[in-house]
Design an enzyme around this catalytic site. Sequence first.
Site, mmCIF file in Angstrom:
data_model
loop_
_atom_site.group_PDB
_atom_site.id
_atom_site.type_symbol
_atom_site.label_atom_id
_atom_site.label_comp_id
_atom_site.label_asym_id
_atom_site.label_seq_id
_atom_site.Cartn_x
_atom_site.Cartn_y
_atom_site.Cartn_z
ATOM 1 N N HIS A 221 -4.113 -4.619 8.003
ATOM 2 C CA HIS A 221 -4.682 -4.264 9.098
ATOM 3 C C HIS A 221 -4.445 -3.063 9.947
ATOM 4 C CE1 HIS A 221 -0.404 -6.558 9.493
ATOM 5 N NE2 HIS A 221 -0.360 -5.492 10.744
ATOM 6 N N HIS B 198 -3.346 0.310 12.681
ATOM 7 C CA HIS B 198 -3.022 0.032 13.919
ATOM 8 C C HIS B 198 -4.154 1.746 14.778
ATOM 9 C CE1 HIS B 198 0.871 -2.531 14.344
ATOM 10 N NE2 HIS B 198 0.475 -2.996 12.954
#
Length: 206
Positions: A192, A194
């Site tokens: 992922h 950010h």
Amino acid sequence: MYTIIIQYRSLQVCFKYMATAAIHSFHFHLLKGPATVRALSTIKTSRIEFSIRHTQRLFPLPLHFRRAMSHVNARNDEEASAKAAAANVDSGAPTIFDKIIAKEIPSTIVYEDEKVLAFRDINPQAPVHVLVIPKFRDGLTQLGKAEARHEEILGHLLYASKIVAEKEGILDGFRVVINSGPTACQSVYHLHLHVLGGRQMKWPPG
Ligand code: AMP
């Protein structure tokens, strides 16, 4: 009635003396035992802690100092949970993000296409904090596991991060972070990005 009260009081005094004597003899035994240093330092530490807490109540610390102290605690928690999460990395077990992709648990979606999903972080570290993830993990538990076949999705994730920044109105300045592995405090093993913004960032990061 009067007599009873006096007896009650003298009993109290008696118990007080007995307790004091017990504490004194306990300390005396401690002084003779091998754990003396440890025990004394514990007593000393708890006294210091008590006096710090007591002093803080009377003279509260400045806000920035308290923020810095809570930051240290938070960081220690993050390190511990990152280490715990890293223990299951290669099990291939679904993560919380798989449930978000499957819409089994709620999230606030900011952007979505056929390959990626972007949703707000549940514990935002900036006014804008969005996570951008691949819908198909394909072994990308972390950036450190990337292979040549992942080039396209990695580029797509970066471009999606720019779209998120644009949608959130932070194109003038934003940060994209990828934590890879326990040393970087990664806590969810589904790659992922950010996307952070909406405030002045500092450098170097912690
Ligand atoms: P990392 O520490 O880099 O692995 O980041 C994982 C991020 O996932 C953290 O910032 C968490 O706050 C975030 N997170 C965990 N669970 C959820 C959730 N259910 N919805 C949104 N964000 C989450």
